[in-house]
Design a protein around this motif. Structure first.
Motif, PDB file in Angstrom:
ATOM      1  N   ASP A  19      -6.870-106.560 -45.001  1.00 46.01           N
ATOM      2  CA  ASP A  19      -7.063-106.185 -46.411  1.00 46.01           C
ATOM      3  C   ASP A  19      -5.991-105.211 -46.914  1.00 46.01           C
ATOM      4  N   ASP A  20      -5.046-104.833 -46.032  1.00 48.22           N
ATOM      5  CA  ASP A  20      -3.882-104.032 -46.460  1.00 48.22           C
ATOM      6  C   ASP A  20      -2.695-104.926 -46.831  1.00 48.22           C
ATOM      7  N   ALA A  21      -2.847-106.247 -46.729  1.00 52.71           N
ATOM      8  CA  ALA A  21      -1.676-107.134 -46.820  1.00 52.71           C
ATOM      9  C   ALA A  21      -0.883-106.914 -48.114  1.00 52.71           C
ATOM     10  N   ASP A  22      -1.576-106.738 -49.225  1.00 54.47           N
ATOM     11  CA  ASP A  22      -0.842-106.557 -50.490  1.00 54.47           C
ATOM     12  C   ASP A  22      -0.029-105.261 -50.482  1.00 54.47           C
ATOM     13  N   LEU A  23      -0.640-104.209 -49.938  1.00 54.91           N
ATOM     14  CA  LEU A  23       0.076-102.925 -49.850  1.00 54.91           C
ATOM     15  C   LEU A  23       1.325-103.058 -48.981  1.00 54.91           C
ATOM     16  N   PHE A  25       2.939-105.789 -48.142  1.00 55.84           N
ATOM     17  CA  PHE A  25       3.930-106.685 -48.754  1.00 55.84           C
ATOM     18  C   PHE A  25       4.701-105.956 -49.857  1.00 55.84           C
ATOM     19  N   ASP A  26       3.999-105.106 -50.591  1.00 53.61           N
ATOM     20  CA  ASP A  26       4.664-104.371 -51.670  1.00 53.61           C
ATOM     21  C   ASP A  26       5.712-103.401 -51.129  1.00 53.61           C
ATOM     22  N   ARG A  29       8.733-106.061 -49.121  1.00 53.45           N
ATOM     23  CA  ARG A  29       9.459-107.010 -49.967  1.00 53.45           C
ATOM     24  C   ARG A  29      10.617-106.327 -50.702  1.00 53.45           C
ATOM     25  N   ARG A  46       4.203-113.055 -48.200  1.00 51.30           N
ATOM     26  CA  ARG A  46       2.865-112.501 -47.932  1.00 51.30           C
ATOM     27  C   ARG A  46       2.286-113.122 -46.656  1.00 51.30           C
TER      28      ARG A  46
END
Ligand code: COA
Length: 215
Positions: A19-23, A25-26, A29, A46
């Motif tokens: 559930d940290d994947a978006d953080l 990736f931000d 990237r 992602r």
């Protein structure tokens, strides 16, 4: 605290979670982050981030990546890791430290605090030497290495990740009393290893400096 977690004065170091994947990736990237991490680290998706987090969960030993969670933030702002160099000349390879932060999280000493904890963790596990290696013009990363007390060994041909076109790294190391000196290890590797030309793109730092850049 779970076994894979470490505590410092201001930080929890814990595995990245799905559930940290978006953080995550931000962070990875961004060219101003991944531009310093070597060619294999530039093309993030992602999906690749999620694969990395799944791989982190399988790591049980010393070599792993931790999310840096400052108490005052409550969520991850970057990573610190212990990795083993590729084994060269039949040596099993020493460990090295790595780190990166979200640009908005820089300037608080969080990476230095995390890296100091990982240095102590690796030494407590019996490692004779703990290295940090970076492009010569990565002054922010060199400052972290100095701040945690690693010895600056200077700019040298870098046998582990260096290439014919981009051979130099700034090498830092801490070694135990009585352990073989890092430059002796380095000399043996450099004499025996032929650098592979496996980097087709010119590494250009976010500041536009070309590798190997100014000292
Ligand atoms: C390398 C990188 C992690 C360094 O980030 P950083 O914020 O400078 O490092 P730290 O978290 O240790 O913070 C140190 C800074 O906080 C300041 N600071 C504030 N409070 C502090 C404290 N309590 N303790 C220590 N430093 C503190 C320091 O003075 C320093 O700032 P300065 O360089 O302006 O003097 C960051 O630049 C980055 O992510 N770069 C891109 C990825 C990268 O290059 N990774 C390494 C590849 S080899």
């Amino acid at each position: 605290m779970k076994p894979a977690e470490l505590r410092t004065a201001r930080l929890l170091l814990r595995p990245w979670r799905p559930d940290d994947a978006d953080l995550l990736f931000d962070i990875v990237r961004r060219p101003e982050v991944n531009g310093w991490l070597g060619s294999s680290q530039r093309s993030w998706t992602r999906e690749r981030v999620l694969e990395g987090i799944a791989a982190d969960a399988r790591d049980t030993g010393l070599e792993r990546r931790w999310a840096i969670v400052p108490d005052e933030v409550g969520q991850p702002v970057g990573s610190a890791m212990i990795e083993r160099f590729p084994p060269l000349l039949d040596e099993t390879g020493d460990v090295h430290l790595g780190w990166y932060l979200h640009p908005d999280a820089q300037g608080h000493g969080w990476v230095s605090e995390a890296a100091a904890a990982l240095l102590a963790h690796a030494l407590a596990a019996g490692e004779p030497r703990v290295w940090a290696v970076m492009w010569p013009h990565n002054t922010a990363s060199a400052a972290v290495a100095r701040r945690i007390g690693l010895t600056d060994l200077g700019r040298h041909v870098e046998p582990w990740f260096g290439t014919v076109r981009y051979p130099l790294g700034r090498l830092f190391c801490h070694w135990r009393p009585g352990a073989e000196h890092p430059m002796a290890v380095h000399a043996r590797l450099v004499a025996g290893v032929e650098l592979a030309d496996r980097d087709d793109e010119p590494p250009v730092g976010p500041d536009g400096a070309r590798y190997p850049g100014p000292p």
